[in-house]
Design an enzyme around this catalytic site. Sequence first.
Site, PDB file in Angstrom:
ATOM      1  N   CYS A 106      41.546 -51.096 -43.245  1.00 50.24           N
ATOM      2  CA  CYS A 106      41.294 -49.949 -42.360  1.00 50.24           C
ATOM      3  C   CYS A 106      41.619 -50.830 -40.681  1.00 50.24           C
ATOM      4  O   CYS A 106      42.416 -49.877 -40.191  1.00 50.24           O
ATOM      5  CB  CYS A 106      40.564 -49.688 -41.627  1.00 50.24           C
ATOM      6  SG  CYS A 106      39.092 -48.499 -43.166  1.00 50.24           S
ATOM      7  N   CYS A 107      41.698 -52.056 -41.109  1.00 49.72           N
ATOM      8  CA  CYS A 107      42.567 -52.749 -39.610  1.00 49.72           C
ATOM      9  C   CYS A 107      41.873 -52.154 -38.318  1.00 49.72           C
ATOM     10  O   CYS A 107      42.816 -52.239 -37.609  1.00 49.72           O
ATOM     11  CB  CYS A 107      44.200 -52.821 -39.374  1.00 49.72           C
ATOM     12  SG  CYS A 107      44.708 -53.332 -40.624  1.00 49.72           S
TER      13      CYS A 107
END
Length: 263
Positions: A106-107
């Site tokens: 997802c960063c």
Amino acid sequence: MNHDVMKDQPIIAYNNGAVSEINDTIALEVPITILVNGIEFGTMMCTPTHIEEMTIGILASEGVILTPSDIDSLSILKEKGYVYVQLKKEDVPIDSYATKRYIGSCCGKSRKFYFQNDVRTAKTVMTKHDIHAEQIINLMEEMQENAINFQQTGGLHNTALCTTAELIVNRSDIGRHNALDKVYGYCLKNKVPLKDKVIVFSGRISSEVLLKVSKMGVGIMLSKSAPTTLAIDLAKDLGITTVGFIRGGRFNVYTHPDRVSFD
């Protein structure tokens, strides 16, 4: 005829009941294998033009190099289908770049990256540069007018780098990713700033294509075709304006419409 792009092929043509033997112009497809520091990086099925630009663009988009100055030497054996690249650093782990593995990350946002290298190299584009509706139509028309190789073969994808007012460079290839890499390589070789530029594209905007544009740092992408759902999701998160179905005076804006003016 450019024999690096196309060749004549005898065919049987059928037209409203009439059968004839004619020569047709066919897009050329060849394998080009890139070796980096003596290790096989990958083989690209491509149109064998602007091979150096394509190689630089691929290596930059995969994070192997930052600029062409990271390359010590680059030699092309077109007849044998090889490109030999020697980096100034000999300890670069080429295998880790060449072998992509599925991951989900997802960063910090809703992004889903499916390749390890994309997590490291994808950029959020922050440019405030905008474009007018008429400029969108004009740039697509200009790219198509300059797509001579496509007009002759019908089998190539085209990518152009533009300002909002005019076309800077146009590249074609059987693979839409390769055409983008050639443009990126051109920009890196010639130190073309990209924040205020526009990519004009003939093919579908897939997630891979969208990620390549993000790695270039370009904030506006125009296409004759449509985006995929994953490409739209990525474009939203990465700050890229995507415009598709640019045909006959009409188009659709899919993401970040604040960069498009209609007045």
